[in-house]
Design a protein around this motif. Structure first.
Motif, PDB file in Angstrom:
ATOM      1  N   PHE A 166       5.799  30.414  23.426  1.00 48.15           N
ATOM      2  CA  PHE A 166       5.854  31.860  24.959  1.00 48.15           C
ATOM      3  C   PHE A 166       6.531  30.887  25.925  1.00 48.15           C
ATOM      4  CE2 PHE A 166       3.028  33.050  21.979  1.00 48.15           C
ATOM      5  CZ  PHE A 166       3.429  34.717  21.477  1.00 48.15           C
ATOM      6  N   ILE A 167       7.567  31.684  26.643  1.00 51.22           N
ATOM      7  CA  ILE A 167       7.626  31.025  28.331  1.00 51.22           C
ATOM      8  C   ILE A 167       7.626  31.908  28.887  1.00 51.22           C
ATOM      9  CG2 ILE A 167       9.068  28.936  26.602  1.00 51.22           C
ATOM     10  CD1 ILE A 167      11.395  30.620  27.379  1.00 51.22           C
ATOM     11  N   HIS A 168       7.671  31.192  30.495  1.00 53.05           N
ATOM     12  CA  HIS A 168       8.254  32.465  31.268  1.00 53.05           C
ATOM     13  C   HIS A 168       9.391  32.097  32.187  1.00 53.05           C
ATOM     14  CE1 HIS A 168       3.460  31.257  31.856  1.00 53.05           C
ATOM     15  NE2 HIS A 168       3.653  32.217  32.320  1.00 53.05           N
ATOM     16  N   PRO A 169       9.897  33.172  32.649  1.00 56.41           N
ATOM     17  CA  PRO A 169      10.629  33.171  32.918  1.00 56.41           C
ATOM     18  C   PRO A 169      10.588  32.268  34.890  1.00 56.41           C
ATOM     19  CG  PRO A 169      10.096  35.401  33.817  1.00 56.41           C
ATOM     20  CD  PRO A 169       9.026  34.446  32.805  1.00 56.41           C
ATOM     21  N   GLY A 170      12.359  32.136  35.121  1.00 61.78           N
ATOM     22  CA  GLY A 170      12.027  31.806  36.581  1.00 61.78           C
ATOM     23  C   GLY A 170      12.145  30.770  36.269  1.00 61.78           C
ATOM     24  N   VAL A 171      12.354  29.236  37.610  1.00 60.53           N
ATOM     25  CA  VAL A 171      12.921  28.168  37.626  1.00 60.53           C
ATOM     26  C   VAL A 171      11.719  27.468  38.258  1.00 60.53           C
ATOM     27  CG1 VAL A 171      14.841  28.534  39.760  1.00 60.53           C
ATOM     28  CG2 VAL A 171      12.286  28.566  40.631  1.00 60.53           C
ATOM     29  N   LYS A 172      11.314  25.935  37.716  1.00 64.70           N
ATOM     30  CA  LYS A 172      10.631  24.528  37.340  1.00 64.70           C
ATOM     31  C   LYS A 172       9.707  25.461  38.522  1.00 64.70           C
ATOM     32  CE  LYS A 172      10.378  20.522  38.129  1.00 64.70           C
ATOM     33  NZ  LYS A 172      10.739  19.144  37.918  1.00 64.70           N
ATOM     34  N   GLY A 173       8.745  25.478  38.186  1.00 67.59           N
ATOM     35  CA  GLY A 173       7.365  24.902  39.565  1.00 67.59           C
ATOM     36  C   GLY A 173       6.727  26.511  39.442  1.00 67.59           C
ATOM     37  N   ASN A 174       7.418  27.507  38.861  1.00 66.04           N
ATOM     38  CA  ASN A 174       7.321  28.834  39.522  1.00 66.04           C
ATOM     39  C   ASN A 174       5.876  29.948  38.463  1.00 66.04           C
ATOM     40  OD1 ASN A 174       9.324  28.827  41.704  1.00 66.04           O
ATOM     41  ND2 ASN A 174      10.487  30.574  40.663  1.00 66.04           N
ATOM     42  N   ALA A 175       5.877  28.580  37.173  1.00 67.31           N
ATOM     43  CA  ALA A 175       4.707  28.506  36.190  1.00 67.31           C
ATOM     44  C   ALA A 175       4.758  27.803  35.347  1.00 67.31           C
ATOM     45  CB  ALA A 175       5.738  30.061  35.551  1.00 67.31           C
ATOM     46  N   PRO A 176       3.904  27.703  34.391  1.00 65.54           N
ATOM     47  CA  PRO A 176       2.996  26.324  33.870  1.00 65.54           C
ATOM     48  C   PRO A 176       4.332  25.732  32.567  1.00 65.54           C
ATOM     49  CG  PRO A 176       1.432  27.843  33.478  1.00 65.54           C
ATOM     50  CD  PRO A 176       2.395  28.004  34.669  1.00 65.54           C
ATOM     51  N   ARG A 177       5.048  26.585  31.997  1.00 65.85           N
ATOM     52  CA  ARG A 177       5.733  26.859  31.093  1.00 65.85           C
ATOM     53  C   ARG A 177       7.174  27.646  30.932  1.00 65.85           C
ATOM     54  NH1 ARG A 177       3.457  24.857  27.178  1.00 65.85           N
ATOM     55  NH2 ARG A 177       4.858  25.875  25.309  1.00 65.85           N
ATOM     56  N   THR A 178       8.158  26.682  32.059  1.00 68.33           N
ATOM     57  CA  THR A 178       9.420  27.366  32.433  1.00 68.33           C
ATOM     58  C   THR A 178      10.413  26.849  31.044  1.00 68.33           C
ATOM     59  OG1 THR A 178       9.343  25.893  34.102  1.00 68.33           O
ATOM     60  CG2 THR A 178       8.417  28.335  34.789  1.00 68.33           C
ATOM     61  N   PHE A 179      11.832  27.480  31.339  1.00 70.81           N
ATOM     62  CA  PHE A 179      12.476  26.749  30.121  1.00 70.81           C
ATOM     63  C   PHE A 179      12.413  25.485  30.000  1.00 70.81           C
ATOM     64  CE2 PHE A 179      16.758  25.597  29.281  1.00 70.81           C
ATOM     65  CZ  PHE A 179      16.907  26.152  27.747  1.00 70.81           C
ATOM     66  N   SER A 180      12.597  24.199  31.308  1.00 74.33           N
ATOM     67  CA  SER A 180      13.697  22.801  31.788  1.00 74.33           C
ATOM     68  C   SER A 180      11.730  22.415  31.420  1.00 74.33           C
ATOM     69  CB  SER A 180      13.647  22.643  32.865  1.00 74.33           C
ATOM     70  OG  SER A 180      12.186  23.318  34.065  1.00 74.33           O
ATOM     71  N   ARG A 181      10.473  23.376  31.160  1.00 72.24           N
ATOM     72  CA  ARG A 181       9.864  21.917  31.073  1.00 72.24           C
ATOM     73  C   ARG A 181       9.020  22.123  28.778  1.00 72.24           C
ATOM     74  NH1 ARG A 181       5.877  20.951  34.584  1.00 72.24           N
ATOM     75  NH2 ARG A 181       6.160  21.973  36.487  1.00 72.24           N
ATOM     76  N   VAL A 182      10.167  23.026  28.164  1.00 73.01           N
ATOM     77  CA  VAL A 182       9.500  23.303  27.046  1.00 73.01           C
ATOM     78  C   VAL A 182      11.253  22.817  26.486  1.00 73.01           C
ATOM     79  CG1 VAL A 182       9.524  25.147  25.091  1.00 73.01           C
ATOM     80  CG2 VAL A 182       7.865  25.112  27.121  1.00 73.01           C
ATOM     81  N   PHE A 183      12.772  23.592  26.719  1.00 74.51           N
ATOM     82  CA  PHE A 183      13.583  23.174  26.203  1.00 74.51           C
ATOM     83  C   PHE A 183      14.460  22.114  27.082  1.00 74.51           C
ATOM     84  CE2 PHE A 183      13.062  27.195  24.770  1.00 74.51           C
ATOM     85  CZ  PHE A 183      12.425  27.533  23.778  1.00 74.51           C
ATOM     86  N   SER A 184      15.695  21.157  26.880  1.00 76.17           N
ATOM     87  CA  SER A 184      16.607  20.272  26.817  1.00 76.17           C
ATOM     88  C   SER A 184      17.335  20.364  26.043  1.00 76.17           C
ATOM     89  CB  SER A 184      16.088  19.100  27.002  1.00 76.17           C
ATOM     90  OG  SER A 184      16.911  18.064  27.522  1.00 76.17           O
ATOM     91  N   PHE A 185      19.035  20.863  27.253  1.00 80.12           N
ATOM     92  CA  PHE A 185      19.838  21.076  26.389  1.00 80.12           C
ATOM     93  C   PHE A 185      20.885  19.741  26.036  1.00 80.12           C
ATOM     94  CE2 PHE A 185      20.838  23.154  30.538  1.00 80.12           C
ATOM     95  CZ  PHE A 185      20.642  24.652  30.003  1.00 80.12           C
TER      96      PHE A 185
END
Length: 300
Positions: free
Chosen positions: A206-225
């Motif tokens: 489960f993740i949150h939308p938006g940019v880094k820092g807006n929520a504890p589990r945004t895309f960059s905290r869970v996935f990497s390119f």
């Protein structure tokens, strides 16, 4: 100086004769200001739309039966949890205290009309950057996240996987996964991402939308390119396999242990004339004891 409860039994053998610094928390450990990355902003366009952008028929997924409370007498007797309701209209009216309020009307699949009253005039609501309806997920958020993620391969950074029944399962980190589907999540984490790794293991996160820092589990905290292994080629292959599984072994550096288990909740540091010692305590009771930066003892 106070000793961490889980480490108090080790005080005699670990901290005796040590001149220690004050205890610090995990928040103080390795916190650097870094520029935004491509991952940090990947879901920047995925966000709740304000009322000014809503159209008739806009869909909302209900995540909690408690939503009936905000609809008051207009709510049906049966639970709305799991249903998709649609936006119908916004109307200004006089509130009970004489001020101007706005009624937002929604329709259930059966045609039941629900009214959520907001204590603001329409003019103010239309200037808000976001209009949130409690206990719901705007399905436009899921649609946009699906466009950006579904069918793509990313490296997963978290081992906090969940199964089809939404219960925690032991996962892996720093491995490639393919995104199978993006669906509505829950009130805390609105985006549920289903994925499969190269060995055929399927799970959810489960993740949150938006940019880094807006929520504890945004895309960059869970996935990497990119493959995180490329940044840590100095770590021996046998230790990297342990890191992937979220495990540690004696002789690992603090860097390797942080990759495997994450940042500790609390840290105690001290030194003698011959060695620098450090103790890490995690919220789940795991602790690690280091000497001169290398793991000496641990409890999983």
């Amino acid at each position: 100086m106070l000793i961490l409860p889980a480490l108090s039994a080790l005080q005699g053998c670990f901290f005796t004769g040590v001149e220690s610094t004050p205890r610090i928390t995990g928040r103080d450990v390795k916190r650097e200001v870094t520029p935004l990355t491509a991952e940090d902003t990947y879901l920047a366009s995925v966000s709740d739309a304000p009322l000014s952008a809503w159209e008739h028929g806009k869909q909302f997924k209900v995540t909690d039966a408690r939503i009936s409370r905000i609809f008051g007498a207009t709510a049906p007797a049966e639970s709305l949890e799991g249903q998709v309701i649609t936006f119908d209209s916004a109307t200004e009216t006089a509130g009970v205290t004489g001020g101007t309020v706005t009624d937002l009307a929604f329709l259930t699949p059966e045609g039941w009309r629900l009214v959520y009253r907001i204590n603001k005039p329409m003019e103010r609501l239309l200037t808000d950057s976001v209009t949130e309806i409690p206990f719901t997920i705007q399905l436009s958020v899921i649609d946009r996240a699906r466009e950006l993620m579904e069918g793509k391969e990313f490296y997963i950074l978290s081992s906090s996987w969940r199964d089809d029944a939404d219960t925690p399962v032991a996962g892996f980190k720093f491995i490639p996964v393919v995104i199978d589907s993006v669906r509505p999540g829950n009130a805390l984490s609105p985006i549920k991402v289903a994925f499969t790794d190269r060995d055929g293991h399927s799970a959810r996160i489960f993740i949150h939308p938006g940019v880094k820092g807006n929520a504890p589990r945004t895309f960059s905290r869970v996935f990497s390119f990119t493959d995180p292994r490329l940044r840590y080629q100095h770590i021996p292959p046998e230790q990297w396999q342990l890191i992937i599984a979220g495990r540690v072994t004696e002789g690992m550096t603090t860097e390797a242990c942080r990759l495997a288990l994450g940042t500790p909740k609390e840290v105690e540091r001290g030194a003698t004339n011959s060695v620098i010692r450090e103790a890490w305590l995690y919220e789940n009771g795991v602790y690690l004891l280091f000497e001169d930066g290398l793991l000496k003892r641990f409890r999983h």
